[in-house]
Design a protein around this motif. Structure first.
Motif, PDB file in Angstrom:
ATOM      1  N   ALA A   1      -4.033   3.715  -1.853  1.00 42.05           N
ATOM      2  CA  ALA A   1      -3.645   4.627  -0.777  1.00 42.05           C
ATOM      3  C   ALA A   1      -3.794   3.929   0.562  1.00 42.05           C
ATOM      4  O   ALA A   1      -4.834   3.327   0.842  1.00 42.05           O
ATOM      5  N   ASP A   2      -2.750   3.979   1.371  1.00 43.35           N
ATOM      6  CA  ASP A   2      -2.802   3.351   2.695  1.00 43.35           C
ATOM      7  C   ASP A   2      -2.922   4.438   3.761  1.00 43.35           C
ATOM      8  O   ASP A   2      -1.957   5.098   4.093  1.00 43.35           O
ATOM      9  N   GLU A   3      -4.119   4.621   4.262  1.00 39.77           N
ATOM     10  CA  GLU A   3      -4.429   5.646   5.255  1.00 39.77           C
ATOM     11  C   GLU A   3      -3.888   7.016   4.868  1.00 39.77           C
ATOM     12  O   GLU A   3      -3.134   7.637   5.613  1.00 39.77           O
ATOM     13  N   PRO A   4      -4.290   7.523   3.725  1.00 41.40           N
ATOM     14  CA  PRO A   4      -3.708   8.785   3.240  1.00 41.40           C
ATOM     15  C   PRO A   4      -4.065   9.979   4.114  1.00 41.40           C
ATOM     16  O   PRO A   4      -3.366  10.988   4.064  1.00 41.40           O
TER      17      PRO A   4
ATOM     18  N   LYS B   1      -5.059  -4.735   6.579  1.00 40.12           N
ATOM     19  CA  LYS B   1      -5.335  -3.779   5.483  1.00 40.12           C
ATOM     20  C   LYS B   1      -4.065  -3.471   4.690  1.00 40.12           C
ATOM     21  O   LYS B   1      -4.055  -3.518   3.465  1.00 40.12           O
ATOM     22  N   SER B   2      -2.996  -3.134   5.421  1.00 38.55           N
ATOM     23  CA  SER B   2      -1.758  -2.764   4.723  1.00 38.55           C
ATOM     24  C   SER B   2      -1.205  -3.939   3.934  1.00 38.55           C
ATOM     25  O   SER B   2      -0.703  -3.777   2.811  1.00 38.55           O
ATOM     26  N   THR B   3      -1.303  -5.115   4.497  1.00 36.80           N
ATOM     27  CA  THR B   3      -0.821  -6.308   3.794  1.00 36.80           C
ATOM     28  C   THR B   3      -1.601  -6.498   2.493  1.00 36.80           C
ATOM     29  O   THR B   3      -1.022  -6.743   1.433  1.00 36.80           O
TER      30      THR B   3
END
Ligand SMILES: Nc1ncnc2c1ncn2[C@@H]1O[C@H](COP(=O)(O)OP(=O)(O)O)[C@@H](O)[C@H]1O
Ligand SMILES: [Mg+2]
Lengths: 294, 227
Positions: free
Chosen positions: B161-164, B41-43
């Motif tokens: 947004a990455d796991e906000p 996901k982050s990638t």
């Protein structure tokens, strides 16, 4: 760049200089020591060079003519030497004048030779380029009616060799010192950058240009370089003025003369400042480049 | 708006974090990116703002082709994208107002514009009263609101947004989601990687599930589930 932006960069660079006062002190000291050494070295080298020049200019060839040669032959010889390639000037000194010189330096006992002067006429020859002295001497030696050609060969050549070598060693040393200082500045900037990593990360995230991120660090490096140059400039200038004042009267009439303070000291100060700024800017560029890759 | 074609990403250590991703996200969409830890996901998100470059494949954001985008042009791309993280990434020495203004200062916006935009956006996230407070005086939810304010202060077309809500308690997470909903309602595209099952199942949006670097599911109004 807008004035407002430049103002911000300058403020930022001062801020981190204050914040990392310890590292600032360390790298400014490093630059100070380096530039001081480099400066002293340059002073010595330049004066050495100056001495070399005076000695080079002082080197002349003494051609002793065959004592048996008559006036016409001597006149021809003078003309021939005069027209030799690379010869700047020829000064003729008669055999009587030569003997007077010898009596002057070795004493009156030699006066008895005045009855029958065993010396030949002498020609003092100067080369246009002092480094050509040996070649010219060799050439003149092949001419007829030359009895002896001397120019203190070995001494001159050795001197030139020593001078050239010390110039090279000096340059290498200076470069090594400069690299060390640059490395230290680069380390200081690196610490600044690491301390402000999040800040840089956010700047880049919101679209600050690379230059915007980079300039405060480059300015910081430049300040470090300038601060490091101040003490060496003062110390070297004052010392050289004092030294000049002290030695100048004593060196009257000697071959060795100190370089005049002006413009030498101004040029040297300019050079030290320039080196300070350069190593500061380059040092910061190097660490910024590594850290700010997009 | 956002297009990925055959995107493949292999990290230098050999891990393949994207293994042929194809996706198209339209203007104004709200997309959840779900999947287990280490799924990629982050990638996926980092490649959108050019934090990571794909090994191969094509990524187009707002018509900008990231594959051919020169490094010099990356700032232009980033000015069109807002990014929010799990850990807020606020500057501790700056107060709320300054943290938000920072985003505009570093892109050399004029001071009058900075004042207006920062005040507007602080009002939007409900922090006008706390503008002079510092991050360590704020709750996690408030910190995240500051970071959201910073991400949208330049009116980006996309917010990523990455796991906000990853560091926030459930109640605070709902508050944060309300803000994202508001931003989305203004027409901003939102791509949000999340682990939060309750939120994904309650506030329905498009769900893109990633596993092992592949999109395993892509549903409008989908549910959160693994496998
Ligand atoms: N910078 C990196 N270098 C090497 N491997 C990485 C890097 N970032 C992520 N990975 C690996 O890529 C895979 C996907 O990671 P990530 O995208 O962070 O997944 P997620 O966000 O879904 O947890 C994981 O196996 C992770 O270990
Ligand atoms: Mg992740």
């Amino acid at each position: 760049m807008k004035a407002r932006t430049l103002g911000r960069h300058v403020r930022e660079s001062f801020k981190s200089i204050r914040r990392n006062s310890w590292m600032t002190f360390a790298s400014v000291s490093a630059v100070t020591v380096t530039l001081l050494l480099v400066g002293v070295f340059i002073v010595i080298m330049m004066n050495f060079n100056h001495l070399a020049k005076s000695i080079e200019n002082d080197v002349e060839i003494k051609v002793v003519a065959d004592p048996a040669a008559d006036k016409v032959i001597i006149k021809e010889l003078v003309e021939k030497v005069q027209s030799t390639d690379g010869v700047l000037e020829v000064v003729y000194s008669s055999r009587d004048a030569e003997l007077d010189k010898m009596i002057k330096s070795f004493g009156d006992e030699l006066s008895l030779y005045k009855q029958s002067n065993p010396l030949g006429d002498a020609l003092y020859v100067k080369a246009k380029d002092p480094q050509q002295t040996a070649a010219i001497a060799k050439k003149i030696d092949t001419y007829d009616y030359t009895y002896d050609v001397v120019y203190g060969e070995e001494k001159v050549e050795k001197l030139f060799n020593v001078l050239n070598m010390s110039r090279n060693i000096g340059l290498v040393l200076i470069l090594a010192l400069l690299f060390t200082a640059m490395f230290l500045i680069s380390n200081t900037i690196r610490i600044t950058i690491v301390a402000r990593r999040t800040e840089i990360e956010i700047m880049k995230l919101v679209g600050a240009t690379n230059n915007f991120v980079r300039i405060p660090f480059v300015l910081e490096g430049m300040w470090l370089g300038i601060m490091g140059a101040i003490a060496p400039m003062l110390i070297i200038s004052i010392s050289y003025y004092k030294l000049f004042e002290l030695l100048e009267p004593k060196l009257q009439g000697e071959l060795f003369q100190l370089l005049n303070t002006a413009p030498f000291i101004y040029q040297l100060n300019g050079l030290i400042l320039f080196m300070g700024i350069s190593i500061g800017v380059w040092g910061s560029f190097m660490s910024v480049r590594k850290f700010l890759k997009v | 708006m956002i297009v990925m074609k055959n995107v493949y990403k292999k990290y230098p250590n050999g891990v393949v974090a994207a293994n042929g991703i194809n996706i198209e996200i339209d203007r104004g969409e709200f997309v959840y990116v779900v999947g287990p830890s280490g799924a990629g996901k982050s990638t996926f998100i980092k490649m959108m703002y050019r934090e990571e470059r794909p090994t191969s494949g094509e990524i187009i954001i707002n018509g900008i082709n990231l594959a051919t985008l020169r490094n010099k042009r990356v700032p232009q791309l980033r000015r069109q994208i807002g990014v929010v993280f799990q850990d807020f990434k606020l500057l501790p020495k700056l107060n709320v107002y300054e943290n938000v203004a920072f985003a505009l200062e570093v892109i050399e916006a004029p001071p009058a514009e900075i004042r207006k935009k920062v005040n507007d956006v602080l009002a939007l996230v409900g922090l006008t009263q706390k503008a002079r407070m510092f991050p360590n005086e704020l709750s996690g939810g408030e910190e995240q609101r500051v970071s959201i304010a910073r991400s949208i202060v330049n009116v980006p077309k996309v917010v990523i947004a990455d796991e906000p809500t990853g560091n926030l308690d459930p109640e605070t997470s709902w508050d944060i989601m309300k803000i994202f909903e508001q931003i989305n309602a203004r027409g901003t595209t939102i791509v949000m990687a999340t682990h939060n099952r309750e939120i994904v199942n309650a506030i329905k949006h498009r769900v893109i599930a990633i596993e092992g670097g592949l999109i395993t599911r892509d549903e409008y109004g989908g549910e959160y589930y693994e496998g």
